[in-house]
Design a protein around this motif. Structure first.
Motif, PDB file in Angstrom:
ATOM      1  N   VAL A 121       0.862  -1.450  -0.089  1.00 15.96           N
ATOM      2  CA  VAL A 121       0.023   0.130  -0.060  1.00 15.96           C
ATOM      3  C   VAL A 121       0.893   1.253  -0.025  1.00 15.96           C
ATOM      4  O   VAL A 121       0.473   2.267  -0.759  1.00 15.96           O
ATOM      5  CB  VAL A 121      -1.087   0.084   1.262  1.00 15.96           C
ATOM      6  CG1 VAL A 121      -1.742   1.344   1.330  1.00 15.96           C
ATOM      7  CG2 VAL A 121      -1.905  -1.183   1.122  1.00 15.96           C
ATOM      8  N   LYS A 122       1.814   1.223   0.716  1.00 18.51           N
ATOM      9  CA  LYS A 122       2.740   2.510   0.958  1.00 18.51           C
ATOM     10  C   LYS A 122       3.561   2.718  -0.362  1.00 18.51           C
ATOM     11  O   LYS A 122       3.603   3.844  -0.949  1.00 18.51           O
ATOM     12  CB  LYS A 122       3.501   2.548   2.164  1.00 18.51           C
ATOM     13  CG  LYS A 122       3.423   2.499   3.255  1.00 18.51           C
ATOM     14  CD  LYS A 122       4.181   2.429   4.509  1.00 18.51           C
ATOM     15  CE  LYS A 122       3.669   2.555   5.672  1.00 18.51           C
ATOM     16  NZ  LYS A 122       4.928   2.575   6.871  1.00 18.51           N
ATOM     17  N   GLY A 123       3.878   1.485  -1.249  1.00 18.25           N
ATOM     18  CA  GLY A 123       4.621   1.771  -2.345  1.00 18.25           C
ATOM     19  C   GLY A 123       3.541   2.247  -3.397  1.00 18.25           C
ATOM     20  O   GLY A 123       3.901   3.102  -4.249  1.00 18.25           O
ATOM     21  N   ARG A 124       2.317   1.772  -3.310  1.00 16.57           N
ATOM     22  CA  ARG A 124       1.559   2.316  -4.351  1.00 16.57           C
ATOM     23  C   ARG A 124       1.071   3.777  -4.097  1.00 16.57           C
ATOM     24  O   ARG A 124       1.004   4.531  -5.099  1.00 16.57           O
ATOM     25  CB  ARG A 124       0.113   1.444  -4.129  1.00 16.57           C
ATOM     26  CG  ARG A 124       0.160   0.153  -4.771  1.00 16.57           C
ATOM     27  CD  ARG A 124      -0.983  -0.610  -4.927  1.00 16.57           C
ATOM     28  NE  ARG A 124      -0.910  -1.740  -5.767  1.00 16.57           N
ATOM     29  CZ  ARG A 124      -1.409  -1.712  -7.174  1.00 16.57           C
ATOM     30  NH1 ARG A 124      -2.132  -0.713  -7.210  1.00 16.57           N
ATOM     31  NH2 ARG A 124      -1.333  -2.669  -7.512  1.00 16.57           N
ATOM     32  N   GLN A 125       1.090   4.180  -2.935  1.00 15.26           N
ATOM     33  CA  GLN A 125       1.010   5.614  -2.692  1.00 15.26           C
ATOM     34  C   GLN A 125       1.951   6.443  -2.986  1.00 15.26           C
ATOM     35  O   GLN A 125       1.930   7.624  -3.332  1.00 15.26           O
ATOM     36  CB  GLN A 125       0.656   5.856  -0.986  1.00 15.26           C
ATOM     37  CG  GLN A 125      -0.592   5.175  -0.523  1.00 15.26           C
ATOM     38  CD  GLN A 125      -0.796   5.247   0.897  1.00 15.26           C
ATOM     39  OE1 GLN A 125       0.270   5.331   1.639  1.00 15.26           O
ATOM     40  NE2 GLN A 125      -2.101   4.999   1.490  1.00 15.26           N
ATOM     41  N   ALA A 126       3.210   6.001  -2.997  1.00 12.38           N
ATOM     42  CA  ALA A 126       4.630   6.796  -3.340  1.00 12.38           C
ATOM     43  C   ALA A 126       4.561   6.733  -4.931  1.00 12.38           C
ATOM     44  O   ALA A 126       5.113   7.590  -5.356  1.00 12.38           O
ATOM     45  CB  ALA A 126       5.711   6.184  -2.897  1.00 12.38           C
ATOM     46  N   ALA A 127       3.895   5.603  -5.429  1.00 11.94           N
ATOM     47  CA  ALA A 127       4.074   5.830  -6.940  1.00 11.94           C
ATOM     48  C   ALA A 127       2.675   5.568  -7.447  1.00 11.94           C
ATOM     49  O   ALA A 127       2.214   4.401  -7.764  1.00 11.94           O
ATOM     50  CB  ALA A 127       4.928   4.385  -7.394  1.00 11.94           C
TER      51      ALA A 127
END
Length: 246
Positions: A121-127
């Motif tokens: 989830v954090k990776g998707r929010q960053a990219a």
């Protein structure tokens, strides 16, 4: 985790008990929705080649015919976020080379499973999806603050801000940091694909530099404290453009 819609998931594991366990963990997680579950990598590959889609792939490594690592390398672009699940820690280096979202050792329990989901989830929010990297190695191209590299058969965590530059040395690379140098078994190209751009820029066939650590530029030389790095002729125009835009 605040999501507008559940993340769709696939499970691939040739062991039925492990597969059922992952399916159960997904069922316990409201933010996730199971789309399909496969007992081998070939069925999963067919799912994608026939137009199937999923946000997260929970993938076993050791499987007959097509291993999980082999599957990751040939998935259609763009691939889903991948969480590797295995009984062995020995594959960790290969996993980080592929820059998967997470690497979980069996037996998988709910707290560790939720941690893996949170990383996705954090990776998707960053990219955002519109700019999500499309290469299997490029998951590291988000603005992560560290990089895992293989040094003397051991994974070492390196802070990106500590890197001054990276130099190619045959099949190895030298990461030049503030206080030390690390010799890493990797090509420069593979390292480059794992670094965020435009923060890190290739300025020579043998050098990648950290734009944040430049102290001065004179003629075709980049200065870092007492160290100088040449800018290759074919890279000069692109480097000057990066300097203006950075």
């Amino acid at each position: 985790m605040l999501l507008s819609a559940p993340l769709t998931c696939l499970v691939v594991d040739d062991n039925e008990m492990n597969r059922l366990n992952l399916e159960h963990l997904i069922e316990l997680t409201p933010q996730l929705e199971l789309v399909a579950s496969f007992a081998n990598g070939l069925d999963c590959l067919n799912f994608f080649t026939q137009g199937g889609q999923a946000d997260i792939l929970f993938l076993d490594i050791e499987m007959p015919q097509l291993t999980g690592l082999d599957l990751v390398r040939i998935l259609p672009v763009p691939p889903p976020d991948i969480v590797l699940v295995t009984s062995h820690r020995d594959y960790a280096v290969d996993a980080f080379d592929l820059s998967v979202s997470d690497y979980v050792v069996k037996p998988v329990e709910l707290p560790r499973f939720l941690q893996a989901v949170q990383r996705v989830v954090k990776g998707r929010q960053a990219a955002p999806a519109a700019t999500k990297p499309q290469a299997s190695l490029a998951a590291s191209a988000t603005e992560n603050e560290f990089l895992f590299v293989k040094v003397n058969k051991k994974l070492v965590q390196v802070r990106l801000d500590d890197i001054l530059y990276i130099e190619a040395l045959s099949d190895y690379c030298v990461l030049v940091l503030d206080k030390q140098k690390l010799i890493v078994y990797s090509t420069l190209r593979r390292i480059e694909e794992r670094l965020p751009s435009p923060r890190f820029v290739r300025v020579h066939r043998s050098y990648i530099i950290n734009m944040r650590r430049i102290e001065a530029v004179e003629d075709h030389i980049v200065q870092f404290a007492k160290v100088e790095v040449p800018v290759g002729k074919s890279y000069q125009e692109g480097f000057q453009r990066q300097l203006k835009e950075f």
